[in-house]
Design an enzyme around this catalytic site. Structure first.
Site, short mmCIF file in Angstrom:
data_model
loop_
_atom_site.label_atom_id
_atom_site.label_comp_id
_atom_site.label_asym_id
_atom_site.label_seq_id
_atom_site.Cartn_x
_atom_site.Cartn_y
_atom_site.Cartn_z
N ASP A 1 0.88 -1.17 0.00
CA ASP A 1 0.00 0.00 0.00
C ASP A 1 0.91 1.22 0.00
O ASP A 1 1.63 1.47 0.96
CB ASP A 1 -0.90 -0.05 1.25
CG ASP A 1 -1.88 1.12 1.32
OD1 ASP A 1 -1.61 2.17 0.69
OD2 ASP A 1 -2.90 0.99 2.02
N ASP B 1 -4.13 -1.39 -2.49
CA ASP B 1 -2.85 -2.11 -2.57
C ASP B 1 -2.37 -2.25 -4.00
O ASP B 1 -3.11 -2.72 -4.87
CB ASP B 1 -3.01 -3.48 -1.91
CG ASP B 1 -3.21 -3.34 -0.41
OD1 ASP B 1 -2.20 -3.22 0.30
OD2 ASP B 1 -4.37 -3.29 0.04
N TYR C 1 -0.34 -0.47 14.87
CA TYR C 1 -1.23 -0.64 13.73
C TYR C 1 -0.77 0.22 12.56
O TYR C 1 -0.54 1.41 12.71
CB TYR C 1 -2.66 -0.25 14.10
CG TYR C 1 -3.60 -0.39 12.93
CD1 TYR C 1 -3.87 -1.65 12.40
CD2 TYR C 1 -4.19 0.72 12.34
CE1 TYR C 1 -4.70 -1.79 11.31
CE2 TYR C 1 -5.02 0.59 11.25
CZ TYR C 1 -5.28 -0.67 10.75
OH TYR C 1 -6.11 -0.81 9.66
N LYS D 1 -3.97 -3.10 7.46
CA LYS D 1 -3.96 -4.55 7.43
C LYS D 1 -2.97 -5.03 6.38
O LYS D 1 -2.51 -4.28 5.54
CB LYS D 1 -5.37 -5.09 7.16
CG LYS D 1 -6.16 -5.37 8.45
CD LYS D 1 -5.54 -6.48 9.30
CE LYS D 1 -6.34 -6.72 10.56
NZ LYS D 1 -5.53 -6.99 11.75
#
Ligand code: 13P
Ligand code: 13P
Ligand code: MG
Ligand code: MG
Length: 362
Positions: free
Chosen positions: A12, A54, A228, A231
């Site tokens: 990403d 992505d 974080y 994902k």
């Protein structure tokens, strides 16, 4: 013919309108970089696409898995794209580039990769899966079904070349160790591990005769960064036919939209929706999580295709069911089991909220 490697490397790099899609300008930068590499003979062929936010580099070459040259090519391509993404002020520009110091391999650097080296057969169909808003363990259930469940894969029962089953390499992402389990003999042991999708990830699948059949990216960004970052949004390469599952058996596993971790802020369970390249864009609550399947024929190292395999009304019902499940799950709001459990929330911003309340407990 001879040995060929399919490398799918993704990151990403920044996206348009939040964590939504990679704009064409970025894909153009990536295409130019890979075109130059192809003209220098570093790679044979390539296909650049995106799954949501992505950027996906699909490449063929003869340098084998974990090749420093190929990883560096991907890294440099991502860095060029990052530069453009920052110029354009895209959202989360450079999100998955966790380190700038490239030292021969992408492992631990942020980008995800799945690579499969094999002897090219007279006809070699390959399916590349790319997911957004979820984690590598999302492939555990479908890959189990493809390679071990006779109710999914007829070939396990009726094809003498598949009848003896497959071997699964499972990675424990916490300990960094892996184990190989044979199916059907050790099926229950395999399931005892891979049901824990956040920790035990199917990394590779082999036929019993040692033919490489599947590879999955296992990057867990939060474990690398300790916080974080988004994902992991995994990719997988799966080979088909002639002693391996048929393309239709591989796709069949995705007709059941199972629950995966990811979705909004990487903090929620939701159904994995099989979609076309065109529909690989997460909208509702930044989701639901998506998966795209592109089919290629690897032909003297060239990538013929792609065939956009979920671009088919046969998957409409799976998508409808996804929307129904999404409605149901969303109504739980901030409650488990929609929101992930406390272990997985460790890597989100939730602990800093809880920290504030710590001294008020009496
Ligand atoms: P064909 O006979 O069309 O090759 O089909 C065999 C098969 O693999 C079905 O998926
Ligand atoms: P990505 O992992 O796709 O960047 O999504 C991050 C996120 O927080 C979505 O809500
Ligand atoms: Mg993002
Ligand atoms: Mg993403």
């Amino acid at each position: 013919m001879g040995r060929i490697t399919v490398s799918v490397i993704k990151a990403d790099i920044g996206s348009l309108a939040g964590h939504h899609v990679v704009p064409d300008e970025i894909k153009e930068v990536a295409k130019k970089s890979l075109e130059r590499a192809a003209s220098r003979g570093e790679i044979i062929d390539y296909y650049v696409t995106n799954c949501g936010d992505d950027l996906e580099l699909i490449m063929t070459h003869r340098r084998g898995e974990d090749s420093p040259e190929i990883h560096e090519l991907a890294f440099k391509t991502f860095k060029e794209c990052e530069k453009k993404a920052k110029e354009l002020k895209l959202y989360a520009a450079g999100q998955d580039i966790l380190s700038d110091a490239f030292s021969g391999n992408l492992r631990g650097m942020g980008p995800g990769f799945a690579e499969l080296e094999f002897e090219e057969r007279p006809a070699d169909p390959v399916v590349v899966f790319m997911a957004d808003k979820t984690e590598p363990g999302a492939f555990n259930l479908p890959l189990f079904k493809v390679f071990a469940d006779p109710f999914n894969t007829a070939g396990l029962v009726i094809d003498p070349k598949m009848h003896s089953g497959f071997e699964f390499e499972v990675l424990d992402v916490v300990e960094g160790k892996s184990v190989i389990l044979k199916c059907p003999e050790e099926m229950y042991d395999l399931l005892a591990l891979i049901g824990t999708t956040g920790r035990y990830i199917i990394r590779r699948v082999y036929s019993k005769s040692g033919i490489p059949a599947a590879a999955v990216s296992t990057t867990r960004l939060s474990l690398i960064a300790g916080r974080y970052v988004g994902k992991d949004d995994p990719v997988a390469v799966v080979r088909a036919q002639a002693g391996l599952p048929a393309v239709g058996e591989i796709l069949e596993a995705f007709a059941f939209p199972h629950m995966v971790a990811g979705w909004m802020r990487g903090s929620h369970y939701g159904p994995l929706m099989p979609v076309s390249e065109q529909d690989a864009k997460c909208t509702r609550f930044d989701g639901p999580p998506r998966v795209v399947a592109l089919g290629f024929q690897v032909s003297d190292g060239k990538l013929l295709g792609p065939a956009d395999l979920f671009n088919d009304p046969a998957f409409n019902r799976a998508r409808e069911l996804c929307n129904l499940i999404a409605d149901y799950m969303r109504r739980h709001g901030p409650f488990m089991p929609h929101r992930l459990g406390p272990d997985e929330m460790e890597y989100t911003t939730l602990p800093s909220v809880l920290e504030k309340l710590k001294d008020r407990f009496r």
